[in-house]
Design an enzyme around this catalytic site. Structure first.
Site, PDB file in Angstrom:
ATOM      1  CE  LYS A   1      -1.553   0.564  -3.584  1.00  0.00           C
ATOM      2  NZ  LYS A   1      -2.956   0.854  -3.925  1.00  0.00           N
TER       3      LYS A   1
ATOM      4  CG  ASP B   1      -6.078  -1.354  -5.685  1.00  0.00           C
ATOM      5  OD1 ASP B   1      -6.523  -2.010  -4.727  1.00  0.00           O
ATOM      6  OD2 ASP B   1      -5.094  -0.595  -5.596  1.00  0.00           O
TER       7      ASP B   1
ATOM      8  CB  THR C   1      -1.028  -0.063   1.151  1.00  0.00           C
ATOM      9  OG1 THR C   1      -1.951   1.016   0.998  1.00  0.00           O
ATOM     10  CG2 THR C   1      -0.382   0.013   2.523  1.00  0.00           C
TER      11      THR C   1
ATOM     12  CB  ALA D   1      -7.476  11.483 -12.752  1.00  0.00           C
TER      13      ALA D   1
END
Ligand code: NDP
Length: 279
Positions: free
Chosen positions: A74, A110, A70, A136
């Site tokens: 990433k 995800d 996390t 976004a």
């Protein structure tokens, strides 16, 4: 094993991030291991940004079986693994690592978790449909990319910062376009993928833009029923909460690591119970 009792042969999985103490992932994954009768345990490891490389090298040295990644690691995870999945490659980001021997395989679950939740929880297949994604950032981009692979006819990206909207829309392949809130009326599904609504009653989408024909999805899951979802219900729209995405992306990780079908209902129940205690 039915109680997550730890023995000398217990397989260890973990989430690596910072901050990570608030993460629901240990609750969700340990519930899954218990329900599936697997001798696995899942822990949260607080790893600061400066120590990411050491932590990823440690996966091999310590023999961790699976790792969730996390914020803020990433991107570093993408660079640290030996192979990446299609979604991780598109995102340049990895949120799940599977160690196979000394090889680290990187995935990004995800966006597929969102699409799984859309199909399983809302009984809606995005193939051939128009979907608006508001936002976004990391969550939005993963959803946009997965919607493109899932065969959405059109993915309309609406974001405060235009350049980020353009970059995000390109992830959907040929069906991604940049739009405005006026375009929501023409879409079947509208997703709030901004952080607006997290612990507040703020709305990222004005009430006037909500239609009874819409399926309104929120990625925010704290609270589970956000102000946006309440407004959508009042407008007569169907709704999908953000906890489904969290549970289904974890379910994908569970299956990647163990090869076992994930006990999604038990995972959801555990997440709801943990969130209820936080109120
Ligand atoms: P990012 O910081 O990467 O992106 C945030 C997005 O929200 C950007 O598009 C940003 O716009 C927009 N935004 C923020 N504030 C406002 C505002 N006041 N008005 C309009 N737009 C705004 O965050 P993430 O993508 O990582 O996370 C977003 C949310 O998704 C968080 O609440 C997070 O908890 C949740 N999440 C849920 C998951 C789940 O499984 N359900 C998984 C991952 C995240 P701009 O580009 O203009 O800055």
């Amino acid at each position: 094993m039915s109680s997550n009792a730890v023995s000398g042969s217990t397989q260890v999985a973990a989430v690596i991030g910072s901050p990570v103490r608030h993460s629901l992932s240990p609750v969700i994954h340990n519930a899954a291991f218990r329900a599936a009768g697997l001798d696995w345990v899942y822990v949260a490891l607080e790893v600061g940004a400066a120590r990411a490389a050491e932590a990823f090298a440690g996966i091999r040295a310590l023999g961790l079986a699976g790792v969730s990644v996390t914020t803020p690691h990433k991107d570093a995870a993408f660079a640290a693994v030996d192979e990446v999945s299609v979604s991780a490659q598109a995102m340049n980001a990895v949120n799940c690592i599977h160690r196979v021997g000394d090889r680290l395989l990187g995935y990004n679950t995800d966006g597929d978790g969102f699409v799984d939740s859309l199909r399983a929880d809302a009984e809606f297949d995005p193939a051939g449909h128009s979907v608006a994604v508001v936002g976004a950032g990391g969550a939005a981009r993963s959803i946009i990319e997965a919607l493109g692979r899932a065969g959405a006819a059109r993915v309309v990206v609406v974001n405060r910062t235009l350049l980020r909207a353009q970059q995000a829309a390109s992830l959907a392949g040929g069906c991604g376009v940049v739009g405005t809130l006026d375009d929501l009326a023409e879409c079947d599904v509208v997703v709030n993928a901004t952080s607006v609504g997290l612990g507040s009653s703020e709305l990222s989408i004005p009430v006037a833009a909500l239609r009874s024909s819409h399926l309104i999805a929120d990625v925010v899951y704290h609270p589970i029923e956000t102000a946006l979802l309440r407004a959508a219900e009042s407008a007569g729209a169907r709704t999908l909460d953000g906890l489904g995405m969290l549970v289904h992306q974890a379910a994908r990780q569970f299956t990647i690591w163990t090869g076992v079908t994930a006990p999604v209902a038990e995972m959801r129940r555990a997440a709801e119970a943990a969130l209820a205690q936080r109120r």
